[in-house]
Write an enzyme that holds these catalytic residues in place. Structure first.
Site, short mmCIF file in Angstrom:
data_model
loop_
_atom_site.label_atom_id
_atom_site.label_comp_id
_atom_site.label_asym_id
_atom_site.label_seq_id
_atom_site.Cartn_x
_atom_site.Cartn_y
_atom_site.Cartn_z
N SER A 1 0.79 -1.23 0.00
CA SER A 1 0.00 0.00 0.00
C SER A 1 0.82 1.28 0.00
O SER A 1 0.33 2.32 -0.43
CB SER A 1 -0.94 0.01 1.21
OG SER A 1 -0.21 -0.08 2.42
N HIS B 1 -5.58 -3.66 -2.63
CA HIS B 1 -5.33 -2.67 -3.68
C HIS B 1 -5.28 -3.29 -5.08
O HIS B 1 -4.95 -2.59 -6.04
CB HIS B 1 -4.02 -1.93 -3.38
CG HIS B 1 -4.04 -1.19 -2.09
ND1 HIS B 1 -4.54 0.08 -1.96
CD2 HIS B 1 -3.64 -1.56 -0.84
CE1 HIS B 1 -4.44 0.47 -0.70
NE2 HIS B 1 -3.90 -0.50 0.00
N LYS C 1 -12.32 0.07 -1.74
CA LYS C 1 -11.33 0.78 -2.55
C LYS C 1 -11.81 0.80 -4.00
O LYS C 1 -12.67 1.61 -4.34
CB LYS C 1 -9.95 0.15 -2.36
CG LYS C 1 -9.43 0.35 -0.92
CD LYS C 1 -8.06 -0.21 -0.72
CE LYS C 1 -7.46 0.21 0.61
NZ LYS C 1 -8.23 -0.21 1.81
#
Length: 400
Positions: free
Chosen positions: A183, A211, A242
């Site tokens: 990240s 992610h 996300k």
């Protein structure tokens, strides 16, 4: 005494430019937020990688879900909070991972943090050793520390060290634990090599794809699709707040492992289920991700990533005290060194109407404070160019 102690600790944070501060936005998530004081900014802060957090179809799905299901689940999943909306979302996510995990089943959590703590504590018993990359997300670190398992950490990406640790391990059970996309640096773990090590040493591979889900893979199914992996030994965690643009997370794994989580994972058992309206909205979001629009958004995002990196590489060549780690993902960190320097550069960008976070220890190692640019498919090429121009001006003003 307690207040005095905490105030002293806060002053210590101030002395090292480490105190974090909240900012209030007055607009929906997007590239052009307005702060509560009326300031308009161009943001490169968000994890909304595909620009779905305010997508009209997802917003409509949430409204439809609220009309059908209300605004709360009313209980934990195991009491009465598990709805058809939750079950449908779990089924869709299981189908996404079925080509990669035989018999895949999915289990929803309220956040990725809770999912990772659940995995580490439910699977990390006294017969287990956890092998963790040192740059894993804090949720994996905290979960490993709470688990009853032995913990061994290996330097970031150093699979030679990991292999030696696996060879020397004598516990019956072994779990290799890693982020897929890290990240703070934006780099990808070598998942094919990690899976080969897991298979060679009778271990399991726990993968945090917070992610990667929605961003990686031809259909946005994440890191497993990106690398074309297939194994019963894969334990997958994907975040839904996300790229999916809403909230929550899911673990996808062999049915026996999922059943054990249902029976033993405290963050699952003792938490009110996510509102079913969110699950309803997420089903629409995932449909967009794997459809034509999702593919188009990923292509646009990849073009923005390439454009930003080219500009950052030019700036790094002009300012050798900066560093740009390798990353092909929407996370693009520019290492500037000290905390004050990172804060000064972030402030100079904000003075030009741009919002870029300065990331400092303990989130990153001491001496690697950075600006962390995150791109979204909702950005335009012109906005990336504006960022690069403003950054060039700010660097000229910053003392060497």
């Amino acid at each position: 005494m307690l207040i005095e102690h905490i105030n002293r600790r806060l002053r210590e944070l101030d002395a090292t430019a480490s105190r974090r501060r909240l900012r209030e936005t007055a607009t929906p998530c997007g590239p052009n937020p307005r702060l509560s004081d009326g300031t308009d900014l161009l943001s490169f802060c968000s994890n909304d990688y595909l620009g779905l957090a305010n997508h009209p179809q997802v917003v409509q799905a949430l409204a439809d879900g609220a009309r059908r299901w209300g605004v709360g689940s009313g209980a934990s999943h195991l009491v009465s909070g598990h709805s058809l909306a939750h079950a449908a979302l779990e089924a869709r996510l299981a189908s996404w991972m079925a080509p990669h995990i035989p018999g895949a089943q999915a289990l929803l959590f309220c956040s990725g943090y809770m999912a990772n703590v659940a995995l580490m504590t439910a699977l990390g018993d006294a017969q287990t050793t956890l092998f963790a990359d040192k740059l894993n997300h804090a949720s994996l670190v905290d979960g490993a520390l709470l688990a009853k398992a032995a913990l061994q950490r290996y330097p970031h990406g150093r699979l030679d060290t990991l292999e030696r640790q696996l060879q020397a391990c004598s516990t019956p059970l072994k779990l290799i634990v890693t982020d897929a996309v890290f990240s703070m640096d934006g780099d990808l773990a070598d998942l094919p090599a990690l899976l080969r090590l897991a298979e060679a040493h009778d271990a399991w591979l726990v993968l945090d794809d917070a992610h990667g889900l929605g961003v990686l893979g031809a259909r946005g199914h994440g890191a497993l699709e990106h690398f074309g992996l297939h194994s019963e030994r894969l334990i997958y965690m994907g975040t839904l707040g996300k790229a999916a643009g809403v909230a929550g997370a899911a673990v996808v794994a062999h049915p026996t492992l999922v059943e054990w989580l249902v029976q033993s994972a405290r963050p699952y058992i003792y938490t009110t289920a996510m509102p079913p309206a969110l699950a309803h909205a997420l089903d629409q979001s995932l449909a967009l991700i794997e459809g034509e629009e999702g593919q188009a958004r990923r292509r646009h995002l990849q073009g923005l990533i390439a454009r930003l990196r080219q500009g950052l590489e030019r700036l790094v060549a002009m300012h050798p005290n900066l560093a740009l780690p390798p990353s092909d993902t929407p996370i693009q960190p520019l290492l500037v060194g000290s905390n004050p320097r990172a804060l000064a550069l972030g402030a100079a960008l904000q003075a030009r109407g741009l919002w870029v976070p300065a990331i400092r220890p303990p989130t990153v190692p001491v001496g690697t404070a950075r600006l962390r640019f995150t791109l979204s498919a909702a950005h335009t090429e012109a906005e990336v160019d504006r960022l690069l121009a403003a950054l060039g001006e700010a660097l000229q003003e910053l003392p060497a």
